[in-house]
Design an enzyme around this catalytic site. Structure first.
Site, PDB file in Angstrom:
ATOM      1  N   CYS A 225      14.219  11.874   5.380  1.00 42.02           N
ATOM      2  CA  CYS A 225      14.222  11.676   6.827  1.00 42.02           C
ATOM      3  C   CYS A 225      15.629  11.705   7.402  1.00 42.02           C
ATOM      4  CB  CYS A 225      13.517  10.376   7.194  1.00 42.02           C
ATOM      5  SG  CYS A 225      14.187   8.918   6.351  1.00 42.02           S
TER       6      CYS A 225
ATOM      7  N   GLU B 135      10.373   2.499   9.939  1.00 46.22           N
ATOM      8  CA  GLU B 135      11.377   3.489   9.528  1.00 46.22           C
ATOM      9  C   GLU B 135      10.684   4.846   9.575  1.00 46.22           C
ATOM     10  OE1 GLU B 135      14.410   3.089   9.177  1.00 46.22           O
ATOM     11  OE2 GLU B 135      14.784   1.001   8.626  1.00 46.22           O
TER      12      GLU B 135
ATOM     13  N   GLU C 215      10.722  17.639  13.092  1.00 46.54           N
ATOM     14  CA  GLU C 215      11.097  17.375  11.701  1.00 46.54           C
ATOM     15  C   GLU C 215      10.298  18.296  10.795  1.00 46.54           C
ATOM     16  OE1 GLU C 215      12.025  13.455   9.060  1.00 46.54           O
ATOM     17  OE2 GLU C 215      10.073  13.512  10.038  1.00 46.54           O
TER      18      GLU C 215
ATOM     19  N   LYS D  58       0.859  -1.176   0.000  1.00 45.68           N
ATOM     20  CA  LYS D  58       0.000   0.000   0.000  1.00 45.68           C
ATOM     21  C   LYS D  58       0.898   1.230   0.000  1.00 45.68           C
ATOM     22  CE  LYS D  58      -1.456   2.889   2.679  1.00 45.68           C
ATOM     23  NZ  LYS D  58      -1.421   4.097   1.787  1.00 45.68           N
TER      24      LYS D  58
END
Length: 477
Positions: A282, A249, A382, A174
């Protein structure tokens, strides 16, 4: 205008019967370019049932057959690399040259690395000379759900699909609804390569509906998820009821420790790496920690580099930055830039609004803040945009403390000519990865973090092991 209105289930393309759609929008123009049908729980269930039926035979195949499949996938993918680059550029706004040279080829590199790892990967292992009749069987974990993001779409998909196939798992992918074109093309490639029916399945959909259905499905043995830390937390909660293995992750807030004895390209290299892919990585070094004697020179270098970087549409050739992926992401980045200003950081370059000459599109100015306190919002959260925070330090001890003082722990960076210092600092940094003096990690090195950055290691032998379970057998012979 592309219309993705089908899913790949049980070796065939199945028309989507849902009226729910996601609009694909070109982030360079903010114009609608197509639609993606959004799968429901029943679509996920059909894909899981197909994978469950396919699993026994696929799990028992000789590893050589699985290797041969990936070699065919690799050959077909390479022949269609230009199609893949165009798909990635269109769906998430990567400049076309970046898509050609880094985004699309990333999957090919992962395939090469996993195939190399398979050469020494043992599925039947002796326990040791003290137990000559014991064996450790390394087996596929089962039906796996793979949920992937939009920022490096084929890199992240390949890090999951390829090792899952090689270890004998059956799967449901997905992808992000923002990256539907590239995953649809990959499904076509896997089909052409001759994957057995039901081994690989693709369902598009949102995380809230299709993702949740996959995470909570009782016949899924494992979820491998790459995305935000908040979404990863929800995946953990959703998987708990059925005791799934969960590989995560997640986000990062990488610190780049630049000591006074760093090489003369360290600051510029750090700025450009932070801004690569429009800051949507990231593992980007978004916090630059600079030893005080070098600090003002580093701030000036960062300003000069940021102001030299061009920003433009994703379909234009060149090394410019493209837009961020969506209006929603643009608004988030703008709000965090505003937070930096309001909390007292010194704005050195960039700032609010679009770059000059761009009156539409999700374009963000390459932005640099100096004098960023370690507890400021832009030093803790972030951002996922081209925004760099610079902070001074006075000692090695202080630099390590600042670097470790966030919830994240994905990748940190060290710049110093002192070999012993680099080793000392690398050991003390709380992260899954450390890169030093501009040297990238080697082929097949594990990718993953600690703390809120996740619970997984992808790539190479470690990536294969993520999709396996071990069985201890005595009396083998």
């Amino acid at each position: 205008m592309p219309k993705i209105d089908r899913f790949y289930i049980d070796g065939r393309w199945v028309p989507a019967d849902s009226s729910a759609e996601h609009e694909m929008i070109d982030p360079s123009t903010e114009q609608v370019t197509g639609t993606v049908a959004l799968g429901r729980a029943q679509d996920i269930n059909a894909a899981v049932m197909a994978a469950k039926r396919a699993l026994p035979l696929w799990a028992e195949t000789n590893p050589a057959e699985r290797i041969a499949l990936i070699e065919r996938v690799q050959t077909i993918y390479a022949a269609r690399s230009e199609d893949m680059a165009k798909a990635i550029s269109e769906e998430m706004g990567a400049p076309i040259d970046l898509a050609r040279t880094r985004q699309a080829p990333a999957a090919l590199r992962h395939m090469t690395n996993f195939l190399e790892a398979m050469k020494t990967f043992e599925f039947v292992r002796p326990l040791g000379p003290h137990a000559p009749n014991d064996r450790i069987l390394v087996e596929p974990i089962g039906v796996v759900g793979l949920i992937t993001p939009w920022n490096w779409p084929m890199s992240q998909v390949a890090l999951k699909v390829i090792p899952a196939l090689l270890t004998g798992c059956a799967m449901i992918l997905k992808p992000s609804e923002y990256a539907a074109l590239s995953s649809t093309l990959l499904a076509e490639i896997i089909h052409e390569a001759g994957a057995p029916e039901g081994v690989f399945n693709l369902v598009h959909g949102t995380g809230e509906e299709a993702g949740t259905a996959l995470v909570t499905h009782p016949d899924v043995s494992m979820i491998s998820f790459t995305g935000s830390t908040g979404a990863g937390r929800a995946v953990l909660r959703g998987a708990a009821e059925t005791f799934k293995r969960v590989a995560l992750e997640l986000g990062g807030k990488g610190a780049n420790l630049i000591f006074a004895d760093s090489d003369d390209q360290a600051v510029e290299r750090g700025v450009r790496q932070c801004f690569s892919n429009s800051g949507q990585s990231c593992n980007a070094p978004t916090r630059m920690l600079v030893e005080r004697s070098l600090y003002e020179d580093a701030v000036e270098t960062a300003r000069r580099v940021a102001e030299s970087i061009e920003v433009g549409a994703s379909n234009l050739p060149g090394s410019h930055l493209g837009p961020v992926v969506s209006a929603r992401q643009y608004d988030r980045v703008q709000s965090l830039i505003e937070a930096g200003i309001s909390e007292g950081a010194r704005l050195v370059a960039g700032g609010l609004g679009r770059p000059a000459g761009l009156n539409r599109g999700c374009f963000v100015k390459p932005t640099v803040f100096a004098d960023v306190g370690p507890q400021m919002t832009i030093a803790q959260q972030e951002i996922f945009g081209p925004v760099l925070s610079i902070t001074p330090f006075d000692s090695e001890e202080e630099a390590i403390a600042i670097a470790n003082d966030t919830p994240y722990g994905l990748t940190h960076y060290v710049q110093s000519q002192d070999t012993e210092r680099r080793k000392r600092v690398a050991r003390r940094l709380q992260s899954g990865m450390v890169e030093m003096n501009g040297q990238f990690r080697g082929a097949g090195a594990p990718f993953g973090g600690v703390k809120h950055s996740g619970l997984a290691r992808e790539g190479g032998i470690w990536g294969l092991e993520e999709f396996t379970t071990v069985k201890s057998v005595s009396g083998w012979g």
